[in-house]
Design a protein around this motif. Structure first.
Motif, mmCIF file in Angstrom:
data_model
loop_
_atom_site.group_PDB
_atom_site.id
_atom_site.type_symbol
_atom_site.label_atom_id
_atom_site.label_comp_id
_atom_site.label_asym_id
_atom_site.label_seq_id
_atom_site.Cartn_x
_atom_site.Cartn_y
_atom_site.Cartn_z
ATOM 1 N N TYR A 56 0.844 -1.191 0.000
ATOM 2 C CA TYR A 56 0.000 0.000 0.000
ATOM 3 C C TYR A 56 0.884 1.247 0.000
ATOM 4 N N TRP A 58 0.679 5.754 0.010
ATOM 5 C CA TRP A 58 -0.045 7.022 0.062
ATOM 6 C C TRP A 58 0.451 7.907 -1.077
ATOM 7 N N ASP A 76 -13.588 11.510 -2.723
ATOM 8 C CA ASP A 76 -14.104 10.872 -1.505
ATOM 9 C C ASP A 76 -13.040 10.049 -0.771
ATOM 10 N N LEU A 77 -11.918 9.824 -1.409
ATOM 11 C CA LEU A 77 -10.887 8.978 -0.801
ATOM 12 C C LEU A 77 -9.736 9.778 -0.200
ATOM 13 N N VAL A 79 -7.544 11.616 2.314
ATOM 14 C CA VAL A 79 -7.312 11.642 3.748
ATOM 15 C C VAL A 79 -6.052 12.461 4.002
ATOM 16 N N LEU A 84 -4.981 6.722 -0.746
ATOM 17 C CA LEU A 84 -4.364 5.415 -0.535
ATOM 18 C C LEU A 84 -4.508 4.572 -1.801
ATOM 19 N N ALA B 262 -10.126 2.979 -0.275
ATOM 20 C CA ALA B 262 -10.374 3.800 0.912
ATOM 21 C C ALA B 262 -9.418 3.405 2.029
ATOM 22 N N ARG B 263 -9.250 4.304 2.963
ATOM 23 C CA ARG B 263 -8.326 4.039 4.063
ATOM 24 C C ARG B 263 -8.816 2.890 4.929
ATOM 25 N N LYS B 265 -9.890 0.164 4.059
ATOM 26 C CA LYS B 265 -9.518 -1.149 3.500
ATOM 27 C C LYS B 265 -8.047 -1.496 3.705
ATOM 28 N N LEU B 266 -7.347 -0.629 4.382
ATOM 29 C CA LEU B 266 -5.936 -0.928 4.648
ATOM 30 C C LEU B 266 -5.837 -1.961 5.753
#
Lengths: 95, 291
Positions: A56, A58, A76-77, A79, A84, B262-263, B265-266
């Motif tokens: 993963y 950022w 919407d994603l 952060v 991510l 989305a965060r 799902k991490l």
């Protein structure tokens, strides 16, 4: 991507042709009369290689164009100004 | 025709030398010989004459007692008369055998010269080197051994001169940091005299774009604010299109390497890393703007 932050327990190597195989090919070419030899390149080979476990990352939104934000609906994603992303195949910077 | 003997030739040469020195050619201004020089040359000629007419015997063999059959070396010592059984003892016996034989005969062994020490030098020096000056050891101050410890003067060893550390320049950093910026500044100095309106690219550097006006390396965050911002953004979009499913550019197929999630799902056992964008200008490529 920053591979120094990743702790990947799987195999990180890629098998390639060994020296014996290469010598066999070269010897066969030069030993065959009127033989022709061609080489090829597979583009984005590693990008198509699946990994056993996903990683993963950022991505700051300043590196994403408005077209990208709109096409993937990333509003919407977001952060803390980042998005991510899941990495499921080989990519530059992986260990 | 009889040949001239070597002894006669040497004597004749000495005589000719004396005559030449005593009677110089008018065209060659040679200083007249002094009396002592003439006397020395005359003695030399006499020595040659004596050697030629009365040759001295050859040097005696080291172990004279061991060679009773050694013939006298008067005349021509090189060729022995036919039928003479001669064996040189020193050539067939080593030092140990000689010592043993002398011990049987109760004789004092001959002191042999020491063997030459072989060195790595191919050519030994003709003149012995003078002995190197041996530095005197540092003597501690005089102190009675039986004196109490508190009365003994403190012995402080003279610190050895500290060798200067070898000058070693730090290696270049793998990323675009100050090391490359210093290099870029040097490159900038060479671009000052470039013709206006021409883009001068300095020497190729890995993974860096050099500003031709300022000579500094530029990252992607700088490039998207520069004059070629649209081209760099387009290159970035092409790269993201390659990594994703390819929906950004029509007719292209992405690799589906990354997927925006989305965060939530991490996974908890996973830690997300960071992104590093590497931009490079590759003139040899069809699209030189590479991200």
């Amino acid at each position: 991507m920053g591979g120094n932050k990743i702790e990947y327990a799987g195999d990180t190597s890629t098998p390639t042709a060994d020296l014996t195989t290469a010598k066999l090919v070269f010897n066969s070419v030069i030993s065959t009369p009127n033989a022709e030899f061609a080489t090829g390149n597979i583009s984005d080979l590693y990008l198509f290689t699946d990994m056993d476990e996903s990683e993963y990352m950022w991505i700051p939104i300043q590196f994403l164009n408005p077209e990208v934000m709109a096409a993937y609906k990333l509003e919407d994603l977001i952060v803390d100004g980042r998005v991510l992303a899941e990495i499921s195949k080989g990519m530059y910077g992986l260990p | 025709m009889p040949k001239l003997a070597s002894a006669n030739a040497a004597t004749a040469a000495a005589c000719n030398l004396i005559y030449a020195l005593q009677n110089p050619h008018p065209a060659v201004p040679i200083a007249p010989l002094a009396d002592d020089h003439q006397k020395g040359l005359q003695n030399l000629a006499e020595i040659f004459q004596q050697v030629a007419t009365h040759p001295e015997p050859a040097p005696s063999v080291r172990f004279a007692d061991d060679q009773p059959n050694l013939p006298t070396t008067a005349g021509s010592p090189r060729v022995l008369p036919s039928g003479t059984a001669f064996t040189y003892a020193g050539a067939t016996r080593n030092r140990g055998q000689v010592r043993q034989e002398l011990a049987r005969q109760n004789k004092q062994p001959t002191v042999f010269p020491p063997k030459p020490v072989l060195t790595n030098n191919r050519f030994a020096p003709l003149v012995d080197d003078p002995p190197a000056a041996v530095p005197k050891p540092v003597q501690p101050p005089s102190c009675p051994v039986n004196a109490p410890a508190r009365h003994r003067p403190k012995v402080t060893a003279t610190p050895a001169p500290k060798a200067s550390p070898p000058t070693r320049r730090p290696g270049p950093h793998r990323h675009n940091t100050r090391t490359k910026q210093r290099y870029c500044n040097q490159q900038r100095a060479s671009h000052v005299f470039a013709e206006p309106g021409t883009t001068v690219f300095p020497e190729p550097m890995a993974n860096s774009v050099i500003d031709p006006n300022r000579g500094v390396s530029l990252e992607y965050r700088h490039l998207i604010k520069g004059p070629d911002a649209k081209r760099w953004q387009q290159a970035n979009m092409i790269e993201i299109n390659r990594l994703t499913d390819g929906r950004l550019i029509k007719g292209s197929t992405g690799t589906k390497t990354i997927n925006f999630i989305a965060r939530s799902k991490l996974p908890k056992h996973k830690k997300a890393t960071y992104l590093r964008v590497v931009s490079n200008y590759r003139p040899s490529k069809a699209d030189p703007y590479q991200v």
